[in-house]
Scaffold this active site. Structure first.
Site, PDB file in Angstrom:
ATOM      1  N   SER A 122       0.826  -1.207   0.000  1.00  0.00           N
ATOM      2  CA  SER A 122       0.000   0.000   0.000  1.00  0.00           C
ATOM      3  C   SER A 122       0.859   1.255   0.000  1.00  0.00           C
ATOM      4  O   SER A 122       0.337   2.351  -0.113  1.00  0.00           O
ATOM      5  CB  SER A 122      -0.943  -0.007   1.197  1.00  0.00           C
ATOM      6  OG  SER A 122      -0.244  -0.327   2.364  1.00  0.00           O
ATOM      7  N   HIS A 143      -2.368  -3.241  -6.348  1.00  0.00           N
ATOM      8  CA  HIS A 143      -2.880  -2.832  -5.036  1.00  0.00           C
ATOM      9  C   HIS A 143      -4.397  -2.990  -4.995  1.00  0.00           C
ATOM     10  O   HIS A 143      -5.137  -2.205  -5.601  1.00  0.00           O
ATOM     11  CB  HIS A 143      -2.461  -1.372  -4.788  1.00  0.00           C
ATOM     12  CG  HIS A 143      -2.810  -0.847  -3.437  1.00  0.00           C
ATOM     13  ND1 HIS A 143      -2.918   0.495  -3.164  1.00  0.00           N
ATOM     14  CD2 HIS A 143      -3.073  -1.490  -2.256  1.00  0.00           C
ATOM     15  CE1 HIS A 143      -3.222   0.656  -1.898  1.00  0.00           C
ATOM     16  NE2 HIS A 143      -3.327  -0.533  -1.326  1.00  0.00           N
ATOM     17  N   GLU A 155      -5.304  -0.602  -8.072  1.00  0.00           N
ATOM     18  CA  GLU A 155      -4.335   0.454  -8.392  1.00  0.00           C
ATOM     19  C   GLU A 155      -3.062  -0.267  -8.869  1.00  0.00           C
ATOM     20  O   GLU A 155      -2.443  -1.006  -8.104  1.00  0.00           O
ATOM     21  CB  GLU A 155      -4.063   1.293  -7.135  1.00  0.00           C
ATOM     22  CG  GLU A 155      -3.147   2.477  -7.366  1.00  0.00           C
ATOM     23  CD  GLU A 155      -2.912   3.290  -6.083  1.00  0.00           C
ATOM     24  OE1 GLU A 155      -2.782   2.703  -4.990  1.00  0.00           O
ATOM     25  OE2 GLU A 155      -2.848   4.535  -6.188  1.00  0.00           O
ATOM     26  N   ASN A 193      -3.238   6.152  -1.330  1.00  0.00           N
ATOM     27  CA  ASN A 193      -2.899   6.507   0.054  1.00  0.00           C
ATOM     28  C   ASN A 193      -2.289   7.895   0.200  1.00  0.00           C
ATOM     29  O   ASN A 193      -2.273   8.443   1.304  1.00  0.00           O
ATOM     30  CB  ASN A 193      -2.009   5.434   0.660  1.00  0.00           C
ATOM     31  CG  ASN A 193      -2.855   4.240   1.049  1.00  0.00           C
ATOM     32  OD1 ASN A 193      -3.969   4.411   1.559  1.00  0.00           O
ATOM     33  ND2 ASN A 193      -2.382   3.045   0.781  1.00  0.00           N
TER      34      ASN A 193
HETATM   35  N1  CAA Z   1     -16.634 -10.718   0.889  1.00  0.00           N
HETATM   36  C1  CAA Z   1     -17.758 -10.717   0.144  1.00  0.00           C
HETATM   37  N2  CAA Z   1     -18.745  -9.812   0.311  1.00  0.00           N
HETATM   38  C2  CAA Z   1     -18.612  -8.912   1.296  1.00  0.00           C
HETATM   39  C3  CAA Z   1     -17.447  -8.838   2.111  1.00  0.00           C
HETATM   40  C4  CAA Z   1     -16.433  -9.788   1.858  1.00  0.00           C
HETATM   41  N3  CAA Z   1     -15.289  -9.806   2.564  1.00  0.00           N
HETATM   42  N4  CAA Z   1     -17.581  -7.802   2.982  1.00  0.00           N
HETATM   43  C5  CAA Z   1     -18.776  -7.234   2.717  1.00  0.00           C
HETATM   44  N5  CAA Z   1     -19.383  -7.892   1.703  1.00  0.00           N
HETATM   45  C6  CAA Z   1     -20.643  -7.544   1.047  1.00  0.00           C
HETATM   46  C7  CAA Z   1     -21.841  -7.850   1.905  1.00  0.00           C
HETATM   47  O1  CAA Z   1     -22.311  -9.154   1.689  1.00  0.00           O
HETATM   48  C8  CAA Z   1     -22.843  -6.809   1.423  1.00  0.00           C
HETATM   49  O2  CAA Z   1     -23.457  -7.216   0.208  1.00  0.00           O
HETATM   50  P1  CAA Z   1     -24.942  -6.671  -0.221  1.00  0.00           P
HETATM   51  O3  CAA Z   1     -24.950  -5.180   0.012  1.00  0.00           O
HETATM   52  O4  CAA Z   1     -25.033  -7.025  -1.665  1.00  0.00           O
HETATM   53  O5  CAA Z   1     -25.852  -7.412   0.662  1.00  0.00           O
HETATM   54  C9  CAA Z   1     -21.984  -5.608   1.070  1.00  0.00           C
HETATM   55  O6  CAA Z   1     -20.657  -6.123   0.874  1.00  0.00           O
HETATM   56  C10 CAA Z   1     -22.013  -4.599   2.143  1.00  0.00           C
HETATM   57  O7  CAA Z   1     -21.618  -5.198   3.370  1.00  0.00           O
HETATM   58  P2  CAA Z   1     -22.339  -4.968   4.772  1.00  0.00           P
HETATM   59  O8  CAA Z   1     -23.830  -4.896   4.587  1.00  0.00           O
HETATM   60  O9  CAA Z   1     -21.799  -5.985   5.719  1.00  0.00           O
HETATM   61  O10 CAA Z   1     -21.817  -3.594   5.315  1.00  0.00           O
HETATM   62  P3  CAA Z   1     -21.739  -2.171   4.661  1.00  0.00           P
HETATM   63  O11 CAA Z   1     -22.925  -1.852   3.808  1.00  0.00           O
HETATM   64  O12 CAA Z   1     -21.375  -1.282   5.775  1.00  0.00           O
HETATM   65  O13 CAA Z   1     -20.489  -2.261   3.672  1.00  0.00           O
HETATM   66  C11 CAA Z   1     -18.196  -2.040   3.251  1.00  0.00           C
HETATM   67  C12 CAA Z   1     -19.246  -2.668   4.122  1.00  0.00           C
HETATM   68  C13 CAA Z   1     -18.266  -2.609   1.826  1.00  0.00           C
HETATM   69  C14 CAA Z   1     -16.860  -2.427   3.875  1.00  0.00           C
HETATM   70  C15 CAA Z   1     -18.431  -0.482   3.192  1.00  0.00           C
HETATM   71  O14 CAA Z   1     -18.597   0.029   4.470  1.00  0.00           O
HETATM   72  C16 CAA Z   1     -17.301   0.260   2.511  1.00  0.00           C
HETATM   73  O15 CAA Z   1     -17.249   0.352   1.290  1.00  0.00           O
HETATM   74  N6  CAA Z   1     -16.379   0.820   3.329  1.00  0.00           N
HETATM   75  C17 CAA Z   1     -15.199   1.512   2.828  1.00  0.00           C
HETATM   76  C18 CAA Z   1     -14.198   0.480   2.383  1.00  0.00           C
HETATM   77  C19 CAA Z   1     -12.926   1.114   1.916  1.00  0.00           C
HETATM   78  O16 CAA Z   1     -12.765   2.330   1.828  1.00  0.00           O
HETATM   79  N7  CAA Z   1     -11.970   0.241   1.590  1.00  0.00           N
HETATM   80  C20 CAA Z   1     -10.657   0.692   1.190  1.00  0.00           C
HETATM   81  C21 CAA Z   1      -9.768   0.712   2.401  1.00  0.00           C
HETATM   82  S1  CAA Z   1      -8.174   1.224   1.985  1.00  0.00           S
HETATM   83  C22 CAA Z   1      -7.428  -0.161   1.438  1.00  0.00           C
HETATM   84  O17 CAA Z   1      -7.930  -1.245   1.453  1.00  0.00           O
HETATM   85  C23 CAA Z   1      -6.078  -0.019   0.890  1.00  0.00           C
HETATM   86  C24 CAA Z   1      -4.996   0.582   1.684  1.00  0.00           C
HETATM   87  O18 CAA Z   1      -3.935   0.663   1.108  1.00  0.00           O
HETATM   88  C25 CAA Z   1      -5.086   1.044   3.066  1.00  0.00           C
END
Ligand code: CAA
Length: 304
Positions: A122, A143, A155, A193
């Site tokens: 990352s 990424h 990415e 990031n």
């Molecule tokens: N595998 C499969 N499906 C998953 C899953 C997983 N690990 N996690 C969540 N889901 C699915 C759920 O089944 C759900 O599907 P439906 O809406 O179709 O029913 C959907 O994703 C949403 O999940 P939840 O209902 O449990 O919860 P939510 O609506 O709060 O969504 C989230 C969760 C997708 C994580 C959302 O909150 C989100 O997009 N958050 C931001 C995530 C983000 O910014 N990620 C990037 C982080 S930075 C990074 O990764 C890189 C770095 O370098 C730091």
């Protein structure tokens, strides 16, 4: 012309490693998931199975595709065995430069000479990682974002010497995985990031200065800017140690005080309050509960 890839080794079976293995297997690739710890591999297979069950329950994939995908994943604790027949390796080990350099030295030694070596780093320089191999043209950043099965972005980071053919191959491969690739160059924090972490760090600074509480900061960004999670909840989700180490890379890489990690962030990491993975960060997490509870250390004022 892009290269043909069939067998993919994923190094590391933590949150990112198991998500990446999941996505490759679901899209027809033979996946060799490697970790030094067999217990971690067993746990990762359970997690992948549960995440595929969610997709089956939603009707996104069939039970048959789930079974076929799971059967395409094999596990290894020996690096040489895991990579000796691979077309592509995606390294998703802990975000530690010495560890990654050591892994890439071994990947270079044990994988076929035409194998592409990708890192899910990352923030660590791809050019630096490539420099410990004899094939810098075949080293690239891939990424993925957490949760990998859900997030659409890959990415792609070109190191200074990455071959254009390798970039094209990884671009097409990302599309084959149902993702949207974006190609960027190798500068600290890349694009994701460089922009995300200063926002998170700024929200920690605002909390530290008492400008607003945890709930207020997150609600403002969720409802005001349509972010799915507020920045403090997102920091907990990513891991405060990861956020801290990425800020450190930005601070060192650009030499600019504006990237200095917030003292509160540093203190929380030192004290072991790392977010979801340690059970408490800005919020307190109870296994099995989806309720979002602000940590008692940051309890909000009662207005009602
Ligand atoms: N595998 C499969 N499906 C998953 C899953 C997983 N690990 N996690 C969540 N889901 C699915 C759920 O089944 C759900 O599907 P439906 O809406 O179709 O029913 C959907 O994703 C949403 O999940 P939840 O209902 O449990 O919860 P939510 O609506 O709060 O969504 C989230 C969760 C997708 C994580 C959302 O909150 C989100 O997009 N958050 C931001 C995530 C983000 O910014 N990620 C990037 C982080 S930075 C990074 O990764 C890189 C770095 O370098 C730091």
């Amino acid at each position: 012309m892009s290269l043909k890839l069939n067998t993919v080794t994923v190094i590391g079976s933590g949150t990112m490693g198991n998500g990446i293995s999941h996505v490759f297997a679901q899209h027809g690739f033979n996946v060799r998931m490697m970790d030094i710890n067999q217990g971690a591999l067993d746990k990762a297979l359970v997690t992948i199975g549960k995440n595929m069950d969610r997709l089956v329950a939603k009707g996104s994939i069939t039970e048959q595709l789930k079974q076929e995908s799971m059967a395409r994943i094999s596990t290894y604790t020996n690096m040489e065995e895991a990579v000796k027949e691979s077309d592509l390796v995606v390294e998703a080990a802990t975000e530690n430069i010495e560890l990654k350099l050591n892994i890439f030295r071994q990947l270079d030694q044990f994988s076929p000479s035409n194998c592409i070596l990708a890192s899910n780093t990352s923030s660590i320089s791809l050019t630096r990682i490539a420099s410990v191999t004899k094939r810098p043209g075949k080293v690239i950043g891939m990424h993925f974002m957490n949760p990998v099965p859900v997030m659409k972005l890959v990415e792609i980071i070109n190191g200074y010497g990455t071959d254009a053919e390798v970039t094209e191959t990884i671009y097409k491969l990302s599309e084959q995985l149902g993702k949207v690739p974006c190609v960027v160059n190798d500068y600290p924090g890349f694009i994701s990031n460089r922009i995300l972490m200063p926002m998170i760090n700024e929200s920690v600074l605002a909390l530290q200065e008492g400008v607003a509480g945890v709930q207020e900061i997150d609600t403002i960004m969720k409802l005001g800017m349509a972010h799915p999670m507020g920045p403090l909840q997102l920091a907990d989700f990513i891991g405060l140690d990861t956020c801290y180490s990425i800020m450190h890379v930005l601070h060192m890489g650009f030499g600019n005080q504006k990237y200095a990690p917030a003292t509160l962030l540093a203190n929380m990491v030192q004290a072991g309050y790392l977010g979801v993975k340690s059970g408490e960060g800005f919020y307190k997490y109870t296994p099995g509960s989806k309720e979002l509870v602000v940590s008692s250390r940051f309890a909000s004022r009662e207005w009602k």
